[in-house]
Write a protein that holds these residues in place. Structure first.
Motif, PDB file in Angstrom:
ATOM      1  N   LYS A 620     -20.722  15.325 -65.839  1.00 46.82           N
ATOM      2  CA  LYS A 620     -20.392  13.905 -65.927  1.00 46.82           C
ATOM      3  C   LYS A 620     -19.615  13.626 -67.215  1.00 46.82           C
ATOM      4  O   LYS A 620     -18.556  12.970 -67.206  1.00 46.82           O
ATOM      5  N   ILE A 621     -20.118  14.158 -68.328  1.00 53.37           N
ATOM      6  CA  ILE A 621     -19.454  13.902 -69.613  1.00 53.37           C
ATOM      7  C   ILE A 621     -18.141  14.665 -69.710  1.00 53.37           C
ATOM      8  O   ILE A 621     -17.135  14.146 -70.224  1.00 53.37           O
ATOM      9  N   ASP A 623     -16.105  15.537 -67.262  1.00 54.59           N
ATOM     10  CA  ASP A 623     -15.093  14.865 -66.441  1.00 54.59           C
ATOM     11  C   ASP A 623     -14.650  13.552 -67.063  1.00 54.59           C
ATOM     12  O   ASP A 623     -13.473  13.163 -66.967  1.00 54.59           O
ATOM     13  N   GLU A 624     -15.571  12.850 -67.702  1.00 55.97           N
ATOM     14  CA  GLU A 624     -15.197  11.606 -68.388  1.00 55.97           C
ATOM     15  C   GLU A 624     -14.272  11.894 -69.553  1.00 55.97           C
ATOM     16  O   GLU A 624     -13.308  11.147 -69.802  1.00 55.97           O
ATOM     17  N   ALA A 625     -14.541  12.989 -70.290  1.00 51.62           N
ATOM     18  CA  ALA A 625     -13.673  13.354 -71.424  1.00 51.62           C
ATOM     19  C   ALA A 625     -12.277  13.714 -70.940  1.00 51.62           C
ATOM     20  O   ALA A 625     -11.273  13.310 -71.535  1.00 51.62           O
ATOM     21  N   ALA A 627     -10.853  12.679 -68.205  1.00 51.93           N
ATOM     22  CA  ALA A 627     -10.195  11.465 -67.716  1.00 51.93           C
ATOM     23  C   ALA A 627      -9.598  10.655 -68.858  1.00 51.93           C
ATOM     24  O   ALA A 627      -8.634   9.903 -68.672  1.00 51.93           O
ATOM     25  N   ALA A 628     -10.176  10.790 -70.062  1.00 46.51           N
ATOM     26  CA  ALA A 628      -9.678  10.079 -71.240  1.00 46.51           C
ATOM     27  C   ALA A 628      -8.711  10.943 -72.048  1.00 46.51           C
ATOM     28  O   ALA A 628      -8.443  10.651 -73.221  1.00 46.51           O
ATOM     29  N   ARG A 841     -20.506  13.874 -78.949  1.00 44.24           N
ATOM     30  CA  ARG A 841     -21.198  13.099 -77.922  1.00 44.24           C
ATOM     31  C   ARG A 841     -22.466  13.826 -77.501  1.00 44.24           C
ATOM     32  O   ARG A 841     -22.435  15.021 -77.182  1.00 44.24           O
ATOM     33  N   PRO A 889     -18.365  15.721 -58.452  1.00 47.34           N
ATOM     34  CA  PRO A 889     -18.775  14.308 -58.525  1.00 47.34           C
ATOM     35  C   PRO A 889     -19.534  13.823 -57.308  1.00 47.34           C
ATOM     36  O   PRO A 889     -20.440  12.990 -57.448  1.00 47.34           O
ATOM     37  N   ASN A 893     -22.855  12.500 -59.350  1.00 43.63           N
ATOM     38  CA  ASN A 893     -22.899  11.044 -59.558  1.00 43.63           C
ATOM     39  C   ASN A 893     -24.057  10.382 -58.825  1.00 43.63           C
ATOM     40  O   ASN A 893     -24.889   9.699 -59.444  1.00 43.63           O
ATOM     41  N   GLU A 908     -27.522   8.641 -73.765  1.00 40.32           N
ATOM     42  CA  GLU A 908     -26.260   9.127 -74.314  1.00 40.32           C
ATOM     43  C   GLU A 908     -25.850   8.294 -75.528  1.00 40.32           C
ATOM     44  O   GLU A 908     -26.041   7.075 -75.553  1.00 40.32           O
TER      45      GLU A 908
END
Length: 924
Positions: A620-621, A623-625, A627-628, A841, A889, A893, A908
């Motif tokens: 999750k983290i 993929d979020e990183a 995406a950013a 993080r 995901p 998710n 988190e």
């Protein structure tokens, strides 16, 4: 008999049956002239299906006597599916003239009792069953849709009513009341004994142990004599049995109860009886209270109860049952019909108020909820119980539902198929009611008004009175024809983590769970806690049995030892069934990937704690990183299954909450990781000596750590570029001091997996302190005794003042009753952003076991994720096929979201700063 006569006398038959008659050979027609009516060319063919909803269902829609009479009077051909559990054996139906036939596809009309599994419905037939669909029951919408898709005419027994009185004509009637009252008395006797009181009711068995009602009546006379001669427990006097409802169910319950010595009382008499509770007349007599709505509801704004107003405007009324009646009731026998527009008889809050009062401890001991209306007139009645696990207990004060007969709570009996406990009389009564309509069907009279008005659907359409159900079907996702409305899960294994898994799956109430284990007693003990679970013996050497089990279920969950997973996965793939396991993907499991994808099968592995939810939270983290537009430069992950600090008072600082063999031999693993740009290798045998002596994750814990296998492979698994990372590490947490002691065990040979390993006392134990100890280490599935003789002390070995005992759950090395375990999971990511900023993080999870229930944190964090993954597969939410992990995901998710609802929550937080390297933060 002429052909013309046959045609003229068969005008009421459907066209396809006329065609059969016309095509009958002249020879057969001539022969029929000299045969009895039972052998004339047939019109309708009736089938009687085998009841297979559960193993307790032994009833039949028609008895052999009914079948014999039907054949004699109509000449109908009757097919009967074979059954070894039915109260009437196969030969009795054969003697009656029926044909024992597994395949009922030749039948025009099929008679049953309980709902028919969707995959066993035969297209283009007429079914008579209790379908439980005409009210739009959400749990049976799949069946209703299947009726339409399969072009069935469904006639529901519940809708077969007298047109004038609207009285039901075909029902089991009083038999539910009979069985419910018998079971209620049995449960009350058990409950009183658990509270420390002998009572006459202890002699009552459950209804199914009696061959017939005559035997029940004999037992009731015996129990009644004991009540008269020896009396009732004084602490519970007067014993008031409160009956609600006035229909067949309650009448049946009263028929049983009235065989016991009793007096009838009214609501108005209750307060006076309570004040006079020590009167001798209550020692040898029960009290029966029959109540109706006029007794337990009142107008909210005052005024007299008016029956017609209550029915039309029930919102003007409230229930005062908890105030006026419950405080005086010993057992409530609930038989009312309830709809949501009416006030509940009792709410959960009402029950909590009663249970909080000390003077009420001997009141409301038990409820026989014969109506079995889940969440209905009794809000706290959460589910149907089963014949083999008939009772559960509700402690409304602490909001706890349990099955411990000695703990606080009201005992609830809520079996939903009570009549099958008295299968002989129940089948006779039902068959008598059904016979006139079965006869109408046998001669092709489908226009009979009772039958016609009971049709729910035909010709692929809902009947006019049920057209409103179309909206419910439209709002339901499209149902694949042939799929069963009830989902089926096969759990292989019944060990430590099984209970939370079964508990989670059982909450949905749409899933049947089969627990298959080589320890049948253990599996049965677990299954008896859940109404939709059953147990069976698992023999992995019996391929025929394994094939049958896997074939009959939708998803296989494997909690057997990891080396056995490939065998189960192979079977699952052959039968096109999905599989879930919490273990690492072994090379043997990976080899099955191509076959699984070709068979459209998902084999989901590594879905426990570690591996499992660590993958989910990490991905999750990550993929979020990504995406950013961030780059993960560092990944550190720690996980440990530990003992709660207050319960860690042994030399290891550790107690076993999962496989002791797995824990103790983990130190034999080699390990690979990368730290500060440098790859590190730890060879087998050096792991404990290569510990991280201080892991300062949370200030309250004195953690040390061990590298966990090959951390580098997870760069590819997580989609990370190892060449751009300076740190890639996964480790196991322990309390400080653990590794030093385990390293000594390793060097002593106590962790040697070789069965032929011998201890050389002189050379290998010479450094131990003088004295004799017995150390027990669980390896190779058993206990190995080591005799440590006179020796010198080693600086690495603390004294071991242990009393010699085997390693068991009552020892100081296992979590004992009243103790808790602990799970701690922590990720730290170093993320470099395109702006040049560096983010650290963290994601942390801490879960404790439940000392009261005995459910460990380890079992919860392994079993619940596996159960959630199983639900996702059952719901069709996982589309990726093959041998996979929960790193995508569509799995992680929803899994994390559902996991959070169970109280397993990741915390988190992030901060900006420089990268904290592994070596700078931990002494190594």
């Amino acid at each position: 008999m002429s052909l013309a006569y046959l045609i003229s006398s068969s005008r009421s038959l459907p066209r396809q049956h006329l065609r059969r008659l016309i095509n009958t050979s002249s020879k057969s027609l001539l022969a029929s002239q000299t045969t009895p009516l039972a052998h004339t060319p047939r019109g309708m063919v009736l089938g009687i299906r085998r009841e297979d909803k559960n193993r307790w269902e032994r009833r039949a829609a028609l008895t052999p006597d009914h079948v014999q009479r039907l054949i004699r009077e109509t000449g109908v051909q009757v097919l009967v599916q074979p059954s070894n559990t039915r109260i009437f054996n196969n030969s009795s139906f054969e003697k009656a003239g029926a044909i024992i036939e597994e395949d009922l596809s030749k039948a025009d009309v099929i008679l049953g009792i309980k709902e028919v599994p969707i995959d066993k419905l035969i297209s283009d037939k007429t079914y008579l069953v209790f379908s439980h669909t005409h009210k739009g029951q959400s749990y049976n919408l799949s069946s209703l849709q299947a009726f339409l898709d399969k072009n069935l005419r469904v006639i529901d027994y519940e809708l077969m009513v007298d047109q004038e009185s609207k009285r039901r004509l075909v029902l089991f009637g009083k038999h539910a009341g009979y069985a419910g009252m018998i079971d209620g008395l049995h449960g009350l006797g058990q409950r009183l004994l658990a509270l420390g009181y002998n009572s006459p009711f202890i002699h009552m068995g459950q209804a199914h142990v009696y061959p017939n009602l005559e035997c029940v009546h004999t037992k009731l006379r015996h129990v009644g004599n004991i009540i008269t001669d020896q009396g009732l427990p004084e602490a519970f006097a007067p014993m008031v049995f409160t009956f609600t409802g006035a229909g067949n169910v309650t009448q049946g319950a009263r028929d049983i109860f009235d065989k016991l010595p009793h007096d009838n009382v009214t609501v108005d008499e209750l307060p006076f009886i309570a004040k006079d509770r020590y009167n001798d007349r209550y020692k040898n007599r029960l009290l029966a209270l029959q109540v109706g709505a006029q007794d337990y509801v009142e107008r909210i704004n005052g005024g007299k109860y008016v029956r017609d107003e209550y029915r039309e405007f029930p919102e003007r009324y409230r229930s005062v049952f908890a105030e006026k009646i419950a405080p005086y009731t010993t057992m409530l026998v609930n038989g009312i019909y309830w709809e949501s527009k009416y006030p509940r008889l009792m709410t959960t809050q009402d029950l909590a108020k009663i249970q909080k009062q000390r003077e009420m401890r001997n009141r409301m001991l038990a409820i026989a909820d014969i109506s079995c209306d889940i969440g209905g007139s009794l809000e706290f009645m959460s589910h149907a119980s089963t014949i083999d696990s008939p009772f559960f207990y509700v402690d409304a004060v602490n909001n706890i539902e349990h099955k411990d007969i000695e703990k606080p709570g009201v005992q609830i009996n809520s079996i939903d198929n009570l009549p099958t406990e008295l299968p002989f009389e129940a089948s006779q009564h039902f068959g008598d009611s059904l016979y006139p309509y079965a006869k109408a069907l046998a001669i092709g009279d489908l226009a009979h008004p009772v039958l016609k008005n009971a049709v729910i659907c035909e010709n692929g359409q809902l009947a006019a009175p049920h057209k409103h159900l179309e909206k419910l079907l439209q709002n339901k996702p499209q149902i694949r024809v042939g799929s069963d409305r009830r989902k089926r899960v096969l759990l292989a294994g019944s060990g430590m983590v099984s209970q939370p898994l079964v508990d989670y799956l059982a909450r949905s109430r749409d899933t049947d769970i089969t627990i298959a284990s080589n320890n049948l007693d253990e599996a049965r003990k677990l299954a008896h806690q859940f109404p939709d679970a059953s147990a069976t013996l698992l023999d992995l050497n019996d391929n025929t049995q394994l094939d049958r089990l896997v074939k009959d279920h939708d998803v296989l969950v494997s909690l057997v030892p990891a080396p056995l997973h490939p065998q189960l996965a192979d079977c699952a793939i052959r039968h096109g069934k999905h599989m879930v396991t919490a273990s690492y993907i072994s090379p043997e499991m990976q080899k099955l990937d191509e076959r699984a994808r070709a068979s459209n099968v998902t084999v989901l592995n590594e879905i426990g704690l570690d591996p499992g939810i660590d993958h989910c939270s990490a991905m999750k983290i990550i993929d979020e990183a990504k995406a950013a537009n961030g780059t993960v430069k560092s990944f550190i992950s720690w996980c440990g299954g530990l003992t709660a600090p207050e319960d860690s008072g042994n030399q290891l600082g550790y107690k076993f909450s999962w496989s002791p063999r797995g824990v103790m031999t983990a130190g034999l693993n080699a390990a690979k990781f990368k730290v500060n740009g440098q790859p590190k290798d730890i060879v087998s045998g050096d792991l404990f000596r290569s510990r991280f002596a201080n892991v300062p994750l949370l200030p309250g814990f004195a953690f040390e750590g061990l590298a966990n296998r090959d951390s580098l492979q997870y760069a590819d698994i997580y989609g990370l570029d190892l060449s751009k990372m300076d740190t890639m590490f996964r480790g196991t947490l322990r309390f400080q001091g653990y590794s030093e002691l385990l390293d000594c065990f390793l060097r002593l040979g106590l962790l040697d997996l070789s069965s032929s390993s011998q201890v050389d006392v002189e050379s290998r134990f010479a450094f131990l302190a003088a004295g004799t100890w017995l150390l027990w280490c669980r390896v190779n599935g058993g206990y190995r005794r080591r005799h440590l003789a006179q020796a010198r002390a080693s600086p690495c070995m603390r004294p071991l003042p242990w009393t010699p005992y085997p390693l068991s759950c009552k020892s100081r090395l296992c979590t004992d009753q009243g103790e808790r375990d602990l799970v701690c999971l922590h990720h730290e990511f170093g993320i470099e952003h395109s702006s040049g900023q560096y983010e650290v993080r963290n994601s942390s999870l801490v879960v404790y076991g439940n000392a009261e229930s005995g459910v460990t944190a380890m079992a919860r964090t392994v079993g619940v994720p596996a159960a959630i993954a199983t639900r996702l597969l059952l719901e069709g939410k996982v589309t990726q096929r093959g041998t996979i992990r929960p790193t995508i995901p569509e799995i992680y998710n929803p899994l994390l979201e559902r996991l959070e609802k169970t109280g397993v929550v990741f915390n988190e937080h992030s901060r900006q700063g420089i990268h904290n390297s592994l070596q700078r933060r931990m002494a190594w």
